[in-house]
Design a protein around this motif. Sequence first.
Motif, mmCIF file in Angstrom:
data_model
loop_
_atom_site.group_PDB
_atom_site.id
_atom_site.type_symbol
_atom_site.label_atom_id
_atom_site.label_comp_id
_atom_site.label_asym_id
_atom_site.label_seq_id
_atom_site.Cartn_x
_atom_site.Cartn_y
_atom_site.Cartn_z
ATOM 1 N N ASN A 1 0.924 -1.503 -0.001
ATOM 2 C CA ASN A 1 -0.009 -0.086 0.092
ATOM 3 C C ASN A 1 1.340 1.419 -0.157
ATOM 4 O OD1 ASN A 1 -2.348 -1.462 -0.067
ATOM 5 N ND2 ASN A 1 -2.819 -1.215 1.865
ATOM 6 N N ASN A 2 1.726 1.150 0.528
ATOM 7 C CA ASN A 2 3.064 2.687 0.533
ATOM 8 C C ASN A 2 3.747 2.927 -0.184
ATOM 9 O OD1 ASN A 2 2.242 3.532 3.168
ATOM 10 N ND2 ASN A 2 3.454 1.877 4.328
ATOM 11 N N LYS A 3 4.020 1.425 -0.779
ATOM 12 C CA LYS A 3 4.846 1.140 -2.429
ATOM 13 C C LYS A 3 3.687 2.214 -3.645
ATOM 14 C CE LYS A 3 7.297 -3.097 -2.147
ATOM 15 N NZ LYS A 3 8.071 -3.878 -2.813
ATOM 16 N N THR A 4 2.676 1.662 -3.278
ATOM 17 C CA THR A 4 1.899 2.621 -4.418
ATOM 18 C C THR A 4 1.654 3.713 -4.303
ATOM 19 O OG1 THR A 4 -0.279 0.588 -4.465
ATOM 20 C CG2 THR A 4 -0.714 2.837 -5.134
ATOM 21 N N LEU A 5 2.033 4.706 -3.467
ATOM 22 C CA LEU A 5 1.816 6.108 -2.286
ATOM 23 C C LEU A 5 3.431 6.080 -3.032
ATOM 24 C CD1 LEU A 5 0.242 5.909 0.861
ATOM 25 C CD2 LEU A 5 -1.206 7.076 -1.201
ATOM 26 N N ILE A 6 4.485 6.165 -2.816
ATOM 27 C CA ILE A 6 5.943 6.027 -2.951
ATOM 28 C C ILE A 6 5.535 6.021 -4.858
ATOM 29 C CG2 ILE A 6 8.453 5.723 -2.941
ATOM 30 C CD1 ILE A 6 7.507 4.837 -0.487
ATOM 31 N N LEU A 7 5.203 5.749 -5.723
ATOM 32 C CA LEU A 7 4.989 5.704 -6.807
ATOM 33 C C LEU A 7 4.471 7.070 -7.371
ATOM 34 C CD1 LEU A 7 6.393 3.968 -9.173
ATOM 35 C CD2 LEU A 7 4.323 2.606 -8.892
ATOM 36 N N ASN A 8 3.478 7.171 -7.207
ATOM 37 C CA ASN A 8 2.763 8.203 -7.331
ATOM 38 C C ASN A 8 3.084 9.171 -7.543
ATOM 39 O OD1 ASN A 8 0.407 5.959 -8.272
ATOM 40 N ND2 ASN A 8 -0.715 6.806 -6.417
ATOM 41 N N GLU A 9 4.052 9.076 -6.211
ATOM 42 C CA GLU A 9 4.630 10.490 -5.741
ATOM 43 C C GLU A 9 5.887 10.908 -6.894
ATOM 44 O OE1 GLU A 9 8.114 12.552 -2.866
ATOM 45 O OE2 GLU A 9 6.799 10.769 -1.675
ATOM 46 N N PHE A 10 6.562 9.916 -7.344
ATOM 47 C CA PHE A 10 8.239 9.201 -7.829
ATOM 48 C C PHE A 10 7.487 10.470 -9.186
ATOM 49 C CE2 PHE A 10 11.297 7.419 -10.416
ATOM 50 C CZ PHE A 10 11.982 8.089 -10.082
ATOM 51 N N CYS A 11 6.183 9.481 -9.620
ATOM 52 C CA CYS A 11 5.770 9.483 -11.118
ATOM 53 C C CYS A 11 5.424 10.941 -11.284
ATOM 54 C CB CYS A 11 4.615 8.322 -11.847
ATOM 55 S SG CYS A 11 4.453 7.206 -11.503
ATOM 56 N N PHE A 12 4.507 11.888 -10.759
ATOM 57 C CA PHE A 12 4.372 12.830 -10.364
ATOM 58 C C PHE A 12 5.110 13.912 -10.607
ATOM 59 C CE2 PHE A 12 3.179 16.917 -9.262
ATOM 60 C CZ PHE A 12 2.043 17.791 -9.497
ATOM 61 N N LEU A 13 6.334 13.658 -9.533
ATOM 62 C CA LEU A 13 7.709 14.707 -9.299
ATOM 63 C C LEU A 13 8.908 14.410 -10.988
ATOM 64 C CD1 LEU A 13 7.984 15.060 -6.262
ATOM 65 C CD2 LEU A 13 7.029 16.668 -7.200
ATOM 66 N N ALA A 14 8.893 12.903 -11.599
ATOM 67 C CA ALA A 14 10.101 12.796 -12.269
ATOM 68 C C ALA A 14 8.451 12.841 -13.796
ATOM 69 C CB ALA A 14 10.403 11.546 -12.129
ATOM 70 N N GLN A 15 7.844 12.679 -13.342
ATOM 71 C CA GLN A 15 6.612 13.063 -15.236
ATOM 72 C C GLN A 15 7.553 12.074 -16.341
ATOM 73 O OE1 GLN A 15 7.619 16.700 -16.362
ATOM 74 N NE2 GLN A 15 6.519 17.610 -15.069
ATOM 75 N N ILE A 16 7.808 10.695 -15.570
ATOM 76 C CA ILE A 16 7.861 9.700 -16.604
ATOM 77 C C ILE A 16 6.293 8.408 -16.070
ATOM 78 C CG2 ILE A 16 10.323 9.754 -16.115
ATOM 79 C CD1 ILE A 16 10.443 7.837 -13.701
ATOM 80 N N SER A 17 6.473 7.474 -16.712
ATOM 81 C CA SER A 17 5.497 6.121 -16.789
ATOM 82 C C SER A 17 5.608 5.620 -15.687
ATOM 83 C CB SER A 17 5.232 5.935 -18.114
ATOM 84 O OG SER A 17 6.887 4.965 -18.273
ATOM 85 N N ARG A 18 4.741 5.287 -15.334
ATOM 86 C CA ARG A 18 4.306 4.633 -13.592
ATOM 87 C C ARG A 18 5.002 2.846 -13.948
ATOM 88 N NH1 ARG A 18 1.067 4.554 -9.677
ATOM 89 N NH2 ARG A 18 0.738 2.528 -8.674
#
Length: 64
Positions: A23-40
């Motif tokens: 569950n926490n990996k999902t949040l971290i992944l969403n944050e990283f995708c948004f900030l780095a502007q790369i695909s999931r």
Amino acid sequence: MSNELKQEYLKRMRPRYQKETKNNKTLILNEFCFLAQISRGHAKRLLGGTVSLRTKKPGPQPQY
């Protein structure tokens, strides 16, 4: 976000991502995708440790 900042952010986030629960990996992944502007999918591979960001393009240098 520049490539240098992405690389630094990736270094900080990778250990955190790898030790977290699903569950926490999902949040971290969403944050990283948004900030780095790369695909999931690419972000998941980067944070999982199987791929790293390229610092230089492969192949011969162009000559003008």
